[in-house]
Design a protein around this motif. Structure first.
Motif, mmCIF file in Angstrom:
data_model
loop_
_atom_site.group_PDB
_atom_site.id
_atom_site.type_symbol
_atom_site.label_atom_id
_atom_site.label_comp_id
_atom_site.label_asym_id
_atom_site.label_seq_id
_atom_site.Cartn_x
_atom_site.Cartn_y
_atom_site.Cartn_z
ATOM 1 N N UNK A 1 1.026 -1.021 0.052
ATOM 2 C CA UNK A 1 0.443 -0.119 0.126
ATOM 3 C C UNK A 1 0.761 0.825 0.369
ATOM 4 N N UNK A 2 1.916 1.441 0.747
ATOM 5 C CA UNK A 2 2.706 2.089 0.858
ATOM 6 C C UNK A 2 3.710 1.990 -0.733
ATOM 7 N N UNK A 3 3.972 1.428 -0.997
ATOM 8 C CA UNK A 3 4.344 1.780 -2.218
ATOM 9 C C UNK A 3 3.699 2.899 -3.599
ATOM 10 N N UNK A 4 2.078 1.845 -3.294
ATOM 11 C CA UNK A 4 1.542 2.245 -4.704
ATOM 12 C C UNK A 4 1.237 3.727 -4.203
ATOM 13 N N UNK A 5 0.846 3.730 -3.109
ATOM 14 C CA UNK A 5 0.447 5.440 -2.609
ATOM 15 C C UNK A 5 1.815 6.534 -2.622
ATOM 16 N N UNK A 6 2.679 6.397 -2.776
ATOM 17 C CA UNK A 6 3.544 7.164 -2.151
ATOM 18 C C UNK A 6 4.195 7.235 -3.790
ATOM 19 N N UNK A 7 4.017 8.928 -4.558
ATOM 20 C CA UNK A 7 3.932 9.538 -5.714
ATOM 21 C C UNK A 7 5.768 9.641 -5.931
ATOM 22 N N UNK A 8 6.527 9.367 -5.233
ATOM 23 C CA UNK A 8 7.977 10.096 -5.099
ATOM 24 C C UNK A 8 8.131 8.925 -5.761
ATOM 25 N N UNK A 9 9.802 9.318 -6.850
ATOM 26 C CA UNK A 9 10.155 8.829 -7.692
ATOM 27 C C UNK A 9 11.252 7.680 -6.536
ATOM 28 N N UNK A 10 11.863 6.098 -7.409
ATOM 29 C CA UNK A 10 12.520 5.758 -7.111
ATOM 30 C C UNK A 10 13.450 5.185 -8.092
#
Length: 310
Positions: free
Chosen positions: A30-39
């Motif tokens: 959930x955190x991965x998909x909801x965070x808009x920041x680029x990796x």
């Protein structure tokens, strides 16, 4: 055995999972998909560890352990994943790549229905609760309230209504997640009347998967096939016409391991009959039948528990 024409292309179209795949904790996905920041290369955080876990399962991440550090190996794995999924190949994990990673994880999940238990169900309940379809405890038990929430979601997203969570339902969940991230409303417009207490009592008496009676059980490597392909007769080795009986649960087996006609329970697939064979099905390998290529592809390759029933 009957092979769909697209099955052989699956390795080039979608990532193939190894038997070491494990379901990510709901909070991590959930955190991965909801965070808009680029990796991207040079970063170090838990989202990168989540990405590495999925890429390791798809076979693209070559290191033995997820580190959380976005180095050259992770960048290479991301590019490979982007390439096979038709995403711009830049080695950067943005919104589109994150969504494809989560979809890849969903494709590997077992089918969920009443009686299912465990982390997969918790993960499902978290989504249902976030969208406003489920207001009960996140307990990892697929009971009548979870089934009711799934039915409401299926009706609201105009897909087949069966209370079972498979690839198509996960697709609806992914779509709702994207809509929610854009600030759109995801709560159901209309609610279906909840089942009666009598029906709830009846359903909750169904045995959970871990309690299915069997005379023998073992793990097997599983693939999937369909009868709808060029040159396929549509008839199994035991004479079952799959084109006329598309909802039949049939498994292709090695008769020296599982005799034809044996009743089975296959984890994630359900009750079935050993009714077909195949040249590539030797030893502890099985091939489960689906009516359409899309579902067969999304089943992919996985290790499942097979129970030989009385």
């Amino acid at each position: 055995m009957l092979y769909g024409s697209t099955i052989a292309k699956s390795a080039a179209v979608a990532a193939t999972f190894t038997s070491s795949f494990f379901i990510l904790p709901s909070y991590a996905a959930a955190h991965l998909i909801n965070d808009d920041s680029l990796l991207y290369k040079g970063m170090n955080n838990e989202d990168i560890r989540t990405v590495q876990s999925i890429l390791k399962a798809t076979g693209q991440y070559s290191l033995r352990k997820e580190t959380g550090y976005f180095g050259s190996a992770t960048e290479k794995a991301v590019k490979q994943f982007q390439s096979v999924n038709g995403i711009q190949v830049d080695g950067i994990v943005g919104t589109q790549t994150k969504q494809a990673l989560i979809s890849a994880a969903h494709r590997q999940m077992n089918l969920l229905s009443v009686g299912s238990i465990g982390e997969d169900v918790k993960y499902l309940q978290t989504y249902l609760q976030r969208f406003g379809y489920y207001d009960d405890e996140i307990d990892g038990i697929f009971g009548i309230k979870t089934e009711h929430a799934v039915i409401v979601l299926q009706k609201g997203t105009n897909i087949a209504v069966d209370g079972i969570v498979g690839p198509i339902t996960w697709g609806s969940i992914e779509k709702l997640s994207m809509e929610q991230n854009k600030g759109q409303a995801t709560r159901p417009k209309t609610m279906i009347k909840a089942p009666s207490e009598a029906r709830q009592s009846h359903i909750m008496k169904r045995p959970v998967q871990k309690q299915i009676a069997s005379v023998r059980e073992f793990y097997a490597n599983s693939t999937a096939y369909t009868a709808r392909c060029a040159g396929c007769s549509g008839t199994t080795a035991t004479g079952i016409n799959l084109l006329q009986n598309p909802d039949t649960k049939v498994v292709a087996v090695d008769p020296s391991v599982i005799p034809l006609g044996t009743k089975l329970y296959v984890e994630g697939y359900g009750y079935a009959v050993a009714g077909d064979t195949g040249g590539a099905i030797k030893g502890r390998k099985i091939d489960v039948f689906f009516n359409d290529n899309g579902t067969a592809l999304q089943w992919g390759r996985r290790t499942v528990k097979v129970k030989i029933l009385n």
